[in-house]
Design a protein around this motif. Sequence first.
Motif, PDB file in Angstrom:
ATOM      1  N   ALA A 151      10.089  27.765  -4.963  1.00  0.00           N
ATOM      2  CA  ALA A 151       9.578  28.280  -6.237  1.00  0.00           C
ATOM      3  C   ALA A 151      10.620  28.215  -7.335  1.00  0.00           C
ATOM      4  O   ALA A 151      10.341  28.508  -8.473  1.00  0.00           O
ATOM      5  N   GLY A 152      11.828  27.838  -7.004  1.00  0.00           N
ATOM      6  CA  GLY A 152      12.788  27.522  -8.055  1.00  0.00           C
ATOM      7  C   GLY A 152      13.875  28.551  -8.254  1.00  0.00           C
ATOM      8  O   GLY A 152      13.641  29.728  -8.289  1.00  0.00           O
ATOM      9  N   CYS A 153      15.120  28.081  -8.383  1.00  0.00           N
ATOM     10  CA  CYS A 153      16.224  28.948  -8.762  1.00  0.00           C
ATOM     11  C   CYS A 153      17.231  28.119  -9.536  1.00  0.00           C
ATOM     12  O   CYS A 153      18.410  28.186  -9.327  1.00  0.00           O
ATOM     13  N   SER A 199       2.768  26.662 -15.320  1.00  0.00           N
ATOM     14  CA  SER A 199       3.486  27.310 -14.224  1.00  0.00           C
ATOM     15  C   SER A 199       4.018  28.642 -14.733  1.00  0.00           C
ATOM     16  O   SER A 199       4.951  28.668 -15.541  1.00  0.00           O
ATOM     17  N   ASP A 226       5.628  32.440 -14.147  1.00  0.00           N
ATOM     18  CA  ASP A 226       6.343  33.434 -13.358  1.00  0.00           C
ATOM     19  C   ASP A 226       5.832  34.795 -13.826  1.00  0.00           C
ATOM     20  O   ASP A 226       6.208  35.296 -14.885  1.00  0.00           O
ATOM     21  N   ASP A 261      12.617  24.692 -12.095  1.00  0.00           N
ATOM     22  CA  ASP A 261      12.738  24.768 -10.648  1.00  0.00           C
ATOM     23  C   ASP A 261      13.675  23.664 -10.149  1.00  0.00           C
ATOM     24  O   ASP A 261      13.530  22.491 -10.519  1.00  0.00           O
ATOM     25  N   GLY A 266      12.889  31.752  -3.732  1.00  0.00           N
ATOM     26  CA  GLY A 266      12.556  31.240  -5.055  1.00  0.00           C
ATOM     27  C   GLY A 266      12.501  32.351  -6.093  1.00  0.00           C
ATOM     28  O   GLY A 266      12.086  33.477  -5.826  1.00  0.00           O
ATOM     29  N   SER A 290      10.641  32.934  -8.666  1.00  0.00           N
ATOM     30  CA  SER A 290       9.361  33.489  -9.120  1.00  0.00           C
ATOM     31  C   SER A 290       8.855  34.597  -8.210  1.00  0.00           C
ATOM     32  O   SER A 290       7.941  35.339  -8.587  1.00  0.00           O
TER      33      SER A 290
END
Length: 941
Positions: A24-26, A43, A45, A57, A89, A91
């Motif tokens: 989910a991204g960092c 997208s 959050d 992401d 992630g 989010s």
Amino acid sequence: MEGPWPRAMAAWWWWMSLLLLGIAGCGGVLQVHGQVDNLGFISLDCGLPENAAGYVDSTTKLRFTSDAGFINAGTNHNMSSEYITPLMGKSWHNVRSFGGGAGARSCYTLGPLVAGLKHLVRAKFMYGNYDGLNKAPVFDLHVGVNYWTTVNISNANTPEIYEIIAVVPGDSAEVCLVNTGSGTPFISALDLRPLENGLYPMSNSTQGLVLLTRSNFGPTDGVILRYPDDPHDRFWIPQSKPTEWSEISTAKRVHNMEGSSFDVPSAVMQTAVTPINSSSPIQFTWDAEPSANVPDPGYICILHFSELQPLPVNALRQFYVTLNGQLWLGKGLTPQYLYTNAVFNGIPSHGSHQYNVSLNATTNSTVPPILNAIEIFSVLPTTGITTATQDVSAMAAIRGMYKVKKNWMGDPCMPKNFAWKGLGCSYTVSSPPIVTGLNLSSSGLSGNLSSSFAGLKGLQYLDLSRNNLTGSIPDTLSQLSSLTLIDLTDNQLNGSIPPGLVKRTQDGSLTLRYGNNPNLCSSGNYCRPLEKQKNSTDTRSPSVIIMDSPLSQTDIYYGIPMVAVLVILVLSVVILCIKMRRQGRTSNNIKRQNEASITRSHSQNNKGHISLRFDNRRFTYSELVAITNGFQQVIGRGGFGKVYQGLMEDGTQVAVKLRSESSDQGEQEFLAEAQTLAKIHHKNLVSLIGYCKDREYMALVYEYMAQGALDEHLNGKDNNQSILTWRQRLRIALESAQGLEYLHKGCNPPLIHRDVKTSNILLNANLEAKIADFGLLKAFNSNSDTHVSSARVVGTLGYLDPEYQATFQLTNKSDVFSFGVVLLEIITGQRHILKDPEPTSIVQWVRQRLACGSIEGVVDTRMHGDHNVNSVWKIADTALKCTAHNPMQRPTMTDVVAVLQDCLEIEVAHNDVNAGIYLAGSGGDMNGYGRYDIDTSSGVS
């Protein structure tokens, strides 16, 4: 895989992949807030503060932003720190919660979108004990006004992800969280991805697809494949079972040909599994997941295949596919080398607690079966009735201009128990809900009066009192013909009362309250005060503007001196009488000219349109008496009068339509129908043989249609009549549609019938269908016209286009709406308005029945199942598109004709079709099967 495939396993894969990969991204911080990126992706959050910067992401390189711009309810919360891990992630770290005063329904508005396109929507949830209660909630998700699923959070550290593929009818998608009393709804993230409309053909305007699982067989790295490997950002969960399956793979690209129905990524198709024991099948199962909203869900399973190994010339990989022991295909399937193919059940499977799919090698096969990927969906009906499109747009604009909070989310009027606060809605039988009342008193409104109020054509009362509104009163409000009360007291409005509103108040059709607006009526001719009459005993309501506060019982009257009023009234009456006498003479002249024009000869005009000579026979009344044997046998009745059977001297049977003295239709309709039928000729329009205009007697003589009207066959008026088969119904629908298409496209100028219904579709001895009754026909002034305005709405209740009813603007899409109702009658055998037990439009009835997910709930049972379910689904889908609230979303009659022709071809081949199972290739040929070819026992159809 043996045994059930529980949701817990899928959830475990999600969780492990999230922990290991942080999908989910960092990644790095993105400084620009955007709503829709250049891919059309949204997208969100959820719970990220509004002023926080978005981020990219690190895995997918997709941009995530705060959800604050898409919803006006809820509060932000951070997940409990004990559930946050370094690789999780970003989010998942926070949520938006809808407790406190958020209301029962909280909705995201995702857009702007292109109306009518297909989209993938994905909602993600991880509880993480964000509220410190350590009690995971249960709540419902809706997409638009339709139930989507029930979110049941099993524990604090398990992610739940829900996905749906659906057509979005408007320019935005509404995703709503509904509090069911089992805990506070919340959400972690929300995604929207546009899809080409050719993808997932099972998803259409009447049904969506709710994902149960999407699996990638054979990868050994355990990675979930998504964007950028999948350009549509679908999640493909890795599946393997080393004790039973062998993994095979290739580094070569696996192709999707142009026009693929599923567009499976090459990275997914490059791996597959085969059974270790070559004599064993590949098996997997899943359990049905019924709910209170969907007690018997229907499932669609899509199997994706590709041959990954170049087999020797004497080798063969061929296998059967069965579902719960039932054979899907009549002969074995052989995948193509490095090309994606798929099989799926076009008809949702119902009625089982557990479903088992098995791939079994044929006796001729020398190598075992292969499976690259699967997708399993439950079918979601998306037939919920929504508020009239024009009212939705107007209310959205009003909400946006004044930043109204309240519970103004989702559809304004539907479902009824979620209607917006302050709104009054009208729920009628034959049309979508409309806004009839709007109370925004004491709502903190500021700024000018929005022009969008004038878009609420059905508005009856408008209360904007006790706000801080400024500017002038728009005259467009006077055009709202249903409006009877406007309350503008206690604001800061200025200027004078517009003339249109003054006129409405003077004729008594409108009450206007505007007290305590210090700068209003400071100039202009409409604000001169008249001393209030004292000691008056006249209690009648004056036809003048009223100015008071909402609670005041004292009215201040404004107007002009009474003497002047009387003088004006007398002069008006004199002028009106003179005008009426002149109009009467003109009308008589017009009537005589119209009557004479019937027999006039016409030649081809400069546009190439031929107005044929009206050389039809003119009958005398005495001749009609002889032909009908004294008007002995009545074969029909209508607004014009009765229709009698007749026999001419040469033995030709005719139908004589005689105008009755009590008929609402007069010479104008008679002349219109006579002249029209003299000029237009089509095999699917009833032919005119002659006419009668003999003193007060008027009649039209038609060709005789021996089998009467379509409604008599569908509604069973004659018990001796045989029931129409589905093939006969399709042919009748096609021929009727061709007649309407001719009026819309083949005539110059184009013509609108205005009274399309089953009683105006007549059948001859061979059950050939023809459109009849042209008394309400309306022509465009030119081919460039977009609509025709009419002074009144005419037609039949239950068939009337709601947009035409609201705006008085007539288009050929009004006929399309009526024909959609006809199609629903043909499918169901029901009347256009049912007693269920209250009067209910057949459109609403069908939409509600389809909510059960099965077409059999609406099909006429008298056909005893002798129909192809695919063609019935296709016609039902077309009928509901025809009856869409927004005319722009309706097809043309040319489109409808094309669909009916296709369905008739399907029905002709019905006896040879095996179980409605489709074999879909991603383009090229696969053992002779085309992309939508239907396998039969005797060969390819």
